[in-house]
Write a protein that holds these residues in place. Structure first.
Motif, short mmCIF file in Angstrom:
data_model
loop_
_atom_site.label_atom_id
_atom_site.label_comp_id
_atom_site.label_asym_id
_atom_site.label_seq_id
_atom_site.Cartn_x
_atom_site.Cartn_y
_atom_site.Cartn_z
N VAL A 41 10.93 2.41 -0.41
CA VAL A 41 10.25 3.31 -0.61
C VAL A 41 8.73 3.12 0.18
O VAL A 41 7.73 2.04 0.13
CB VAL A 41 9.03 3.38 -2.31
CG1 VAL A 41 7.77 4.65 -2.64
CG2 VAL A 41 10.47 3.81 -3.35
N LEU A 42 8.23 3.93 1.10
CA LEU A 42 7.10 4.00 1.78
C LEU A 42 6.05 4.94 0.94
O LEU A 42 6.02 6.05 1.24
CB LEU A 42 7.35 4.71 3.62
CG LEU A 42 8.17 3.52 3.65
CD1 LEU A 42 8.61 4.13 5.40
CD2 LEU A 42 7.63 2.14 3.74
N GLN A 100 -4.88 1.16 -4.74
CA GLN A 100 -4.94 0.99 -5.63
C GLN A 100 -3.78 0.70 -6.57
O GLN A 100 -2.57 0.35 -6.98
CB GLN A 100 -6.06 0.53 -7.80
CG GLN A 100 -6.06 -0.32 -7.23
CD GLN A 100 -5.88 -1.68 -7.72
OE1 GLN A 100 -6.44 -2.07 -7.08
NE2 GLN A 100 -4.83 -2.38 -8.38
N LYS A 101 -3.36 1.93 -6.97
CA LYS A 101 -1.91 3.30 -7.47
C LYS A 101 -0.88 2.48 -6.55
O LYS A 101 0.11 1.71 -6.78
CB LYS A 101 -2.23 4.49 -7.43
CG LYS A 101 -0.43 4.81 -8.22
CD LYS A 101 -0.80 6.57 -8.56
CE LYS A 101 -0.08 6.63 -9.30
NZ LYS A 101 0.43 8.38 -9.27
N LEU A 102 -0.68 2.62 -4.94
CA LEU A 102 -0.13 2.67 -4.12
C LEU A 102 0.20 0.81 -4.07
O LEU A 102 1.50 0.15 -3.85
CB LEU A 102 -0.19 3.05 -2.87
CG LEU A 102 -0.49 4.89 -3.14
CD1 LEU A 102 -0.84 4.90 -2.06
CD2 LEU A 102 1.34 4.78 -3.69
N ALA A 103 -0.83 0.15 -3.76
CA ALA A 103 -0.67 -0.97 -3.24
C ALA A 103 0.11 -2.29 -5.10
O ALA A 103 0.52 -2.89 -4.94
CB ALA A 103 -1.97 -1.84 -2.86
N SER A 104 -0.17 -2.00 -6.31
CA SER A 104 0.04 -2.32 -7.54
C SER A 104 1.40 -1.89 -7.53
O SER A 104 2.26 -2.75 -8.81
CB SER A 104 -0.47 -1.95 -8.26
OG SER A 104 -0.67 -0.22 -8.81
N ASP A 105 2.16 -0.96 -6.48
CA ASP A 105 3.46 -0.61 -7.80
C ASP A 105 4.23 -1.36 -6.64
O ASP A 105 4.46 -0.74 -5.00
CB ASP A 105 3.89 0.80 -6.85
CG ASP A 105 5.24 1.67 -7.50
OD1 ASP A 105 5.91 0.25 -7.48
OD2 ASP A 105 5.60 2.85 -7.36
N ILE A 124 -9.40 0.14 2.32
CA ILE A 124 -8.57 -1.49 2.95
C ILE A 124 -8.67 -2.39 2.47
O ILE A 124 -7.81 -3.79 2.22
CB ILE A 124 -9.29 -1.39 4.15
CG1 ILE A 124 -9.05 -0.31 5.39
CG2 ILE A 124 -9.81 -2.63 4.95
CD1 ILE A 124 -10.00 -0.35 6.30
N PRO A 125 -9.74 -3.22 1.54
CA PRO A 125 -9.99 -4.14 0.90
C PRO A 125 -9.06 -4.36 -0.47
O PRO A 125 -8.23 -5.27 -0.87
CB PRO A 125 -10.93 -3.81 0.58
CG PRO A 125 -11.27 -2.19 0.43
CD PRO A 125 -11.56 -2.42 1.68
N ILE A 126 -8.74 -3.05 -0.82
CA ILE A 126 -7.65 -2.95 -1.55
C ILE A 126 -5.69 -3.25 -1.93
O ILE A 126 -5.25 -4.56 -1.90
CB ILE A 126 -7.46 -1.06 -2.49
CG1 ILE A 126 -8.67 -1.59 -3.30
CG2 ILE A 126 -5.99 -1.41 -3.20
CD1 ILE A 126 -8.77 -0.17 -3.41
N TYR A 127 -5.75 -2.30 -0.47
CA TYR A 127 -4.50 -3.26 0.87
C TYR A 127 -3.81 -4.00 0.80
O TYR A 127 -3.57 -5.07 0.75
CB TYR A 127 -4.08 -2.05 1.58
CG TYR A 127 -3.72 -0.69 1.54
CD1 TYR A 127 -2.76 -0.80 0.71
CD2 TYR A 127 -4.88 0.31 2.31
CE1 TYR A 127 -3.32 1.64 0.16
CE2 TYR A 127 -4.73 1.81 1.18
CZ TYR A 127 -3.66 1.50 1.15
OH TYR A 127 -3.67 3.35 0.15
N ILE A 132 -0.08 -5.34 1.41
CA ILE A 132 1.26 -4.41 1.21
C ILE A 132 0.70 -3.31 3.22
O ILE A 132 -0.80 -3.11 3.38
CB ILE A 132 0.47 -3.47 0.17
CG1 ILE A 132 1.52 -2.35 1.24
CG2 ILE A 132 -0.60 -2.97 0.54
CD1 ILE A 132 2.11 -1.30 -0.07
N PRO A 133 0.78 -3.59 4.08
CA PRO A 133 1.03 -3.02 5.06
C PRO A 133 0.12 -1.90 5.22
O PRO A 133 0.65 -0.99 4.81
CB PRO A 133 2.23 -3.47 6.29
CG PRO A 133 2.97 -3.69 5.03
CD PRO A 133 2.39 -4.11 3.91
#
Length: 384
Positions: A41-42, A100-105, A124-127, A132-133
């Motif tokens: 998944v991307l 936040q939603k994407l990075a936490s999955d 940026i700070p969340i990724y 996560i790249p």
């Protein structure tokens, strides 16, 4: 049933149980990637709705083409790549929520996005914190990337790079010596105008007006344009998105301003050309030119048309190329966030539609050539 027969039956039942259990279990596992047979998944993040929805659509299509071709060629060891989408509405608060939603999955291994510098700043700070790249195909504010933000990539050029090219085009190629600059009051607009002004002055031009206008539709630009008319410039440079640019150019002509007009790569849009004679003769630059003789460009144009039944645009190409960078990281580094990041960082001369990706120490692509364009007979053509 005698003891011998009973033993045979038990053995058979045990064997059947093992077979069934094996069929119901994953064939293997991969860190952050699920079982070996699951899709990889991307994510694509951008304005899928709202005023910037056309850009989100362009991101979606460009990424889908890259992933479709990758899957057709076998995917990653037979595993398919699947895209999910995050709608940031081109709003920093929404962008932070999407990030936040994407990075936490844990199933999401990389993010292609966001579109604007403001939305990208918010994510940026969340990724980075979640390791996560993330690769932005378009956000161009120079301060977005830093050596210490190890998980952040940019496959477009920065405002400094484009500002130097546009100033060279204006001053050294077109011979413009007295220039007025109007720009949208946003992170992108201010950075765009600052870079153009700095390099134009270095090349010997006078920037006689340097003024901003607020974001929004259907604004009256009379006040700013009155200042422009008062200095009678050779060129009016617009640090604008194309829809604002069209309105400013029309209003400037109605006011009798005789200058030529120039904008940045966001003018490279079918929507800009739809303004017809109003934008005839406008100068701009772009990282993508569909009539380029390069074989990669022509293959992309053909494949895109076949998949979507319309012509590929600038933002389609940029999103496609950013996705190719992620897929190359996947191929070389495996289906983990760290593996993708580490291999993307090594890209040096990786061929894509808009040139060859070469990341520097800030993970900025510093290797993209510009096309200098002009609107002629309702089309973007190379300036000669």
């Amino acid at each position: 049933m005698n003891n011998k027969t009973y033993g045979i039956v038990v053995s058979v039942l045990l064997a059947l149980t093992l077979v069934v259990s094996a069929c119901g279990s994953p064939a293997g596992s991969a860190e952050n990637g699920g079982s070996s047979q699951e899709d990889i998944v991307l994510a694509v993040a951008g304005p899928m709705s709202g005023d910037g929805a056309e850009y989100g659509k362009a991101f979606k299509e460009g990424a889908e083409l890259a992933v479709s071709k990758y899957n057709d060629q076998g995917g990653y060891g037979g595993r398919k790549v699947r895209l999910v989408f995050g709608d940031d509405k081109n709003d920093p608060k929404e962008a932070a929520n999407v990030a936040q939603k994407l990075a936490s999955d844990s199933k999401v291994l990389a993010v292609i996005g966001h579109w604007s510098s403001s939305a990208t700043y918010a994510g940026i700070p969340i990724y980075e914190r979640n390791q996560i790249p993330m690769i932005t195909p378009t956000a161009s504010h120079p301060d977005l990337t830093k050596e210490e933000t190890k998980w952040i990539f940019r496959s477009s050029t920065t405002q400094d790079m484009e500002g130097e090219n546009l100033a060279d085009y204006a001053v050294n190629i077109l011979g413009k010596k007295k220039i007025a600059v109007l720009y949208i009051n946003s992170d992108w607009g201010k950075s765009n105008a600052d870079a153009f002004k700095r390099f134009a002055e270095q090349f010997g031009a006078e920037v006689a007006v340097f003024d901003s206008y607020p974001p929004g539709q259907n604004i009256d630009y009379t006040s700013a344009l009155t200042k422009v008319k008062g200095v009678n410039p050779d060129l009016l440079y617009l640090g604008s998105l194309y829809n604002e640019g069209v309105l400013i150019i029309k209003q400037a002509k109605e006011m009798g301003i005789q200058a030529d007009f120039m904008g940045a790569s966001p003018f490279d849009s079918e929507g800009f050309l739809q303004a017809g004679s109003s934008v005839e003769g406008v100068y701009l630059d772009s990282l993508y030119f569909p009539e380029a003789e390069d074989e990669r460009v022509q293959t992309f144009v053909k494949d895109f048309r076949e998949m979507f039944n319309h012509e590929a645009g600038y933002f389609n190409a940029l999103a496609h190329d950013a996705t190719l960078a992620v897929l190359e990281g996947l191929d070389k580094g495996g289906p983990t966030r760290e593996g993708i990041r580490n291999e993307m960082e090594k890209l040096n001369g990786f061929p894509v539609v808009t040139g060859e990706i070469k990341f520097d120490e800030k993970r900025d692509d510093v290797n993209k050539p510009y096309y200098n364009l002009v609107v002629k007979d309702g089309k973007f053509v190379l300036h000669k």
